[in-house]
Design a protein around this motif. Structure first.
Motif, PDB file in Angstrom:
ATOM      1  N   HIS A  27     -19.927 -31.851   7.215  1.00 34.14           N
ATOM      2  CA  HIS A  27     -21.051 -32.658   6.469  1.00 34.14           C
ATOM      3  C   HIS A  27     -22.292 -32.012   6.552  1.00 34.14           C
ATOM      4  N   SER A  30     -22.303 -29.301   3.810  1.00 32.99           N
ATOM      5  CA  SER A  30     -22.632 -30.032   2.710  1.00 32.99           C
ATOM      6  C   SER A  30     -23.996 -30.216   2.354  1.00 32.99           C
ATOM      7  N   ALA A  35     -21.497 -25.547   1.429  1.00 34.78           N
ATOM      8  CA  ALA A  35     -20.037 -25.946   1.433  1.00 34.78           C
ATOM      9  C   ALA A  35     -19.394 -26.073  -0.294  1.00 34.78           C
ATOM     10  N   THR A  37     -18.231 -26.762  -3.879  1.00 34.25           N
ATOM     11  CA  THR A  37     -17.930 -27.767  -4.784  1.00 34.25           C
ATOM     12  C   THR A  37     -16.720 -27.800  -5.877  1.00 34.25           C
ATOM     13  N   GLY A  54     -28.430 -29.243  -2.310  1.00 35.17           N
ATOM     14  CA  GLY A  54     -28.410 -29.391  -0.898  1.00 35.17           C
ATOM     15  C   GLY A  54     -29.828 -29.101  -0.386  1.00 35.17           C
TER      16      GLY A  54
END
Length: 127
Positions: A27, A30, A35, A37, A54
């Motif tokens: 989390h 992200s 992270a 996608t 982000g």
């Protein structure tokens, strides 16, 4: 943590806080935009790519700390070299290192511990 100076620590403190608002390291990654996608359209799933979203300040701070730690931390350097050996570009390898360091930062905040340097032989490197 190697590569984290006063300014980077201030950015981390302001953006992440004590880390309790993030249930997992994924989390936090992200939120930072580190992270991957999935690119999809309708029912088709094509591939994963680097996100453009982000928190830009946090992503930049982690990217710069990953770049700065390569001389000071042999574990980070070994991870970077392994990514380069797999054919990743310099930027891709640094982003992967920054993502790994997000996990270390999250664990440090969760457990309330300080950074412990390990030798590259002791570390199982993530893919």
């Amino acid at each position: 943590m190697p590569g984290v100076g006063v300014r980077t620590a201030a950015v981390l403190l302001v953006t992440v806080g004590d880390g309790t608002s993030f249930p997992t390291a994924a989390h936090l990654a992200s939120y930072a935009g580190l992270a991957p996608t999935t690119k999809s359209s309708g029912t088709s799933i094509h591939s994963e790519h680097a996100p453009r979203g982000g928190n830009r300040q946090l992503k930049r701070a982690m990217f710069l700390s990953a770049f700065a730690c390569m001389k000071a931390d042999p574990t980070s350097r070994a991870y970077y070299d392994k990514q380069r050996a797999r054919g990743k570009t310099h930027t891709q390898a640094l982003l992967r290192l920054a993502r790994q360091r997000i996990s270390v930062l999250f664990a440090m905040l969760r457990d309330g511990t300080f950074y412990e340097s390990r030798t590259p032989a002791d570390v199982e490197l993530a893919a």
